[in-house]
Design a protein around this motif. Structure first.
Motif, PDB file in Angstrom:
ATOM      1  N   PRO A  81      10.577 -19.037 -27.988  1.00  0.00           N
ATOM      2  CA  PRO A  81      10.988 -19.356 -26.611  1.00  0.00           C
ATOM      3  C   PRO A  81      10.642 -18.269 -25.603  1.00  0.00           C
ATOM      4  O   PRO A  81      10.358 -18.569 -24.437  1.00  0.00           O
ATOM      5  CB  PRO A  81      12.505 -19.545 -26.732  1.00  0.00           C
ATOM      6  N   ASP A  82      10.642 -17.007 -26.037  1.00  0.00           N
ATOM      7  CA  ASP A  82      10.333 -15.917 -25.118  1.00  0.00           C
ATOM      8  C   ASP A  82       8.874 -15.936 -24.670  1.00  0.00           C
ATOM      9  O   ASP A  82       8.526 -15.301 -23.671  1.00  0.00           O
ATOM     10  CB  ASP A  82      10.648 -14.568 -25.766  1.00  0.00           C
ATOM     11  N   ASP A  83       8.025 -16.645 -25.399  1.00  0.00           N
ATOM     12  CA  ASP A  83       6.607 -16.722 -25.046  1.00  0.00           C
ATOM     13  C   ASP A  83       6.270 -17.956 -24.207  1.00  0.00           C
ATOM     14  O   ASP A  83       5.124 -18.121 -23.791  1.00  0.00           O
ATOM     15  CB  ASP A  83       5.746 -16.744 -26.321  1.00  0.00           C
ATOM     16  N   ALA A  84       7.253 -18.820 -23.976  1.00  0.00           N
ATOM     17  CA  ALA A  84       7.003 -20.066 -23.242  1.00  0.00           C
ATOM     18  C   ALA A  84       6.761 -19.776 -21.760  1.00  0.00           C
ATOM     19  O   ALA A  84       7.455 -18.955 -21.162  1.00  0.00           O
ATOM     20  CB  ALA A  84       8.178 -21.022 -23.403  1.00  0.00           C
ATOM     21  N   GLU A  85       5.775 -20.472 -21.179  1.00  0.00           N
ATOM     22  CA  GLU A  85       5.436 -20.279 -19.778  1.00  0.00           C
ATOM     23  C   GLU A  85       5.372 -21.584 -18.998  1.00  0.00           C
ATOM     24  O   GLU A  85       5.139 -21.563 -17.793  1.00  0.00           O
ATOM     25  CB  GLU A  85       4.072 -19.570 -19.667  1.00  0.00           C
ATOM     26  N   GLY A  86       5.535 -22.728 -19.681  1.00  0.00           N
ATOM     27  CA  GLY A  86       5.395 -24.019 -19.034  1.00  0.00           C
ATOM     28  C   GLY A  86       6.705 -24.773 -18.962  1.00  0.00           C
ATOM     29  O   GLY A  86       7.709 -24.276 -18.437  1.00  0.00           O
ATOM     30  N   THR A  87       6.715 -25.980 -19.517  1.00  0.00           N
ATOM     31  CA  THR A  87       7.890 -26.844 -19.411  1.00  0.00           C
ATOM     32  C   THR A  87       9.072 -26.364 -20.255  1.00  0.00           C
ATOM     33  O   THR A  87      10.168 -26.918 -20.133  1.00  0.00           O
ATOM     34  CB  THR A  87       7.523 -28.274 -19.842  1.00  0.00           C
ATOM     35  N   CYS A  88       8.872 -25.353 -21.109  1.00  0.00           N
ATOM     36  CA  CYS A  88       9.978 -24.812 -21.911  1.00  0.00           C
ATOM     37  C   CYS A  88      10.365 -23.399 -21.502  1.00  0.00           C
ATOM     38  O   CYS A  88      11.199 -22.775 -22.171  1.00  0.00           O
ATOM     39  CB  CYS A  88       9.619 -24.816 -23.400  1.00  0.00           C
ATOM     40  N   ALA A  89       9.772 -22.873 -20.430  1.00  0.00           N
ATOM     41  CA  ALA A  89      10.055 -21.496 -20.032  1.00  0.00           C
ATOM     42  C   ALA A  89      11.543 -21.279 -19.770  1.00  0.00           C
ATOM     43  O   ALA A  89      12.088 -20.205 -20.031  1.00  0.00           O
ATOM     44  CB  ALA A  89       9.236 -21.128 -18.793  1.00  0.00           C
ATOM     45  N   TRP A  90      12.217 -22.302 -19.264  1.00  0.00           N
ATOM     46  CA  TRP A  90      13.631 -22.210 -18.934  1.00  0.00           C
ATOM     47  C   TRP A  90      14.482 -21.817 -20.132  1.00  0.00           C
ATOM     48  O   TRP A  90      15.477 -21.086 -19.995  1.00  0.00           O
ATOM     49  CB  TRP A  90      14.138 -23.552 -18.389  1.00  0.00           C
ATOM     50  N   TYR A  91      14.098 -22.288 -21.324  1.00  0.00           N
ATOM     51  CA  TYR A  91      14.928 -22.062 -22.508  1.00  0.00           C
ATOM     52  C   TYR A  91      14.910 -20.590 -22.898  1.00  0.00           C
ATOM     53  O   TYR A  91      15.951 -19.999 -23.217  1.00  0.00           O
ATOM     54  CB  TYR A  91      14.427 -22.938 -23.656  1.00  0.00           C
ATOM     55  N   GLY A  92      13.728 -19.987 -22.881  1.00  0.00           N
ATOM     56  CA  GLY A  92      13.654 -18.571 -23.188  1.00  0.00           C
ATOM     57  C   GLY A  92      14.324 -17.729 -22.127  1.00  0.00           C
ATOM     58  O   GLY A  92      15.013 -16.747 -22.432  1.00  0.00           O
ATOM     59  N   GLU A  93      14.140 -18.097 -20.859  1.00  0.00           N
ATOM     60  CA  GLU A  93      14.750 -17.339 -19.773  1.00  0.00           C
ATOM     61  C   GLU A  93      16.263 -17.385 -19.825  1.00  0.00           C
ATOM     62  O   GLU A  93      16.943 -16.421 -19.452  1.00  0.00           O
ATOM     63  CB  GLU A  93      14.250 -17.884 -18.436  1.00  0.00           C
TER      64      GLU A  93
END
Length: 400
Positions: free
Chosen positions: A220-232
């Protein structure tokens, strides 16, 4: 030499006539809306081509044209012709029902699942084109507000182009050349229909190199698109009572505010599941869940949003049409293991759905309120949505 020259001229004439005949077949079946040369240049477009369905300009939309080809049949080891391509045109409002990508009984991340070849998290086309690419084709939208078609005001046009056979795919996906060509076809089709019915605008040419669908979950920390919210939000490293229950991997696409549907797929890795088993072995909820699951299914969540026309009728249950997300409300559908929320984006309705795998939903439900809230808040911020209504805290109680 004269004999050879005569033969060459005759052969060239035959080839030219064959090309003209194939091109005429596409033009006639698609009412001149679909670029025939691009269709015939797709994988499967070789050999004799025959129309399977035709667009009739006098009939109401949606309609589609489709074709069978000799090349598609040969690739499949068959004789005759086999379906290889289809194009569809429609106007909005479509009146169509939208459904989340997977119902709760399909294991979207299990490679042995015969019903899910690859997890479908659609990739936006980009380049200012409202639309996305899937595992078999491309769909685009041309805004067309205030224009009348067949006596009714429309909001836009949708056009799709798809390869109907998997014989020409690589690892379950379209080749780069076919994906880009299908985008060209869909855009040209939408623009041609727009010109015919008087839409003031046209779509730009789509960019080259439209990405394939992502198939491998990432941290999740590497997500930059539609899943970026989860890591953030840091939910995968949350408090001890939810540790191990919530996903530690995500599968995303690029984020694009022009698409009318977007998705983030999340799952719990095998390592995290083993850790959860040790940590929560005495938890009654876990024991009930483990008895139902038996360790056979993956634990996944799907966060998905629908906008505009696609949000007019979102059904969380593929069987019972009455189970629909109602604007201005939020709730839970226990038949589909789905929580849903609504909002208003750019003056139009939006529906947000969080679906959980079965029976994973029964154990994880009590931990999902902050997950769904973080997702809806992120979508609202990115797309300027207001008036969000989420499920009540009661909808997340244990056993749901």
């Amino acid at each position: 030499m004269c004999t050879v020259a005569v033969f060459a001229i005759g052969f060239g004439g035959w080839t030219l006539w064959e090309w003209w005949d194939r091109r005429h077949t596409v033009d006639a079946a698609c009412a001149g809306l679909v670029p025939a040369d691009e269709v015939l240049a797709l994988s499967g477009g070789g050999g004799e081509v025959a129309a399977d369905e035709e667009i009739r300009p006098t009939d109401p939309l949606p309609q589609r044209c489709s074709f069978r080809s000799e090349e598609a049949a040969e690739k499949a080891g068959r004789k005759g012709k086999r379906l290889f391509f289809s194009a569809q045109v429609a106007t909005e409002p479509t009146g169509a029902r939208s459904e989340p990508a997977d119902d709760s009984f399909q294991d979207a991340l299990n490679p042995s699942n015969p019903y899910v070849a690859i997890p479908v998290v659609h990739q936006p086309i980009g380049g200012g084109v409202p639309g996305y690419a899937g595992d078999s084709g491309v769909v685009v939208r041309l805004p067309c507000p205030g224009v009348e078609h067949r006596g009714e005001e429309i909001l836009g046009i949708r056009a799709s182009a798809a390869l109907q056979t998997g014989a020409f795919r690589e690892n379950g996906q379209l080749t780069q050349a076919d994906r880009d060509r299908l985008a060209d076809i869909a855009v040209a089709t939408a623009n041609n229909l727009g010109e015919e019915i008087g839409c003031p605008d046209r779509l730009p040419e789509p960019p080259d190199g439209i990405p394939a669908l992502n198939t491998e979950p990432i941290d999740p920390d590497d997500a930059e698109g539609t899943c970026a919210w989860y890591g953030e939000a840091g939910l995968h490293t949350g408090p001890a009572d939810s540790s191990g229950w919530l996903p530690d991997r995500v599968l995303e696409s690029r984020a694009d505010e022009l698409v009318w549907r977007e998705r983030c797929l999340l799952n719990v890795s095998g390592e995290a599941r083993s850790a959860a088993r040790k940590r929560h072995l005495e938890d009654p909820a876990y024991r009930r869940f483990h008895e139902s699951d038996g360790g056979r299914r993956s634990w996944w969540l799907s966060a998905e949003s629908f906008f505009g026309d696609a949000a007019d009728h979102v059904s969380t249950d593929p069987v019972d049409d009455e189970r629909a997300a109602i604007p201005g409300r939020g709730g839970f559908d226990d038949g589909a293991n789905a929580w849903w929320a609504t909002s208003v984006c750019d003056g139009q309705p939006a529906v947000h759905v969080l679906t959980a795998a079965y029976p994973y939903a029964e154990a994880v439900g009590r931990h999902l309120e902050p997950v769904f809230r973080a997702y809806v808040e992120d979508v609202a911020e990115r797309r300027g949505c207001t008036d969000a209504v989420l499920p009540s805290k009661e909808d997340y109680r244990e056993g749901r």
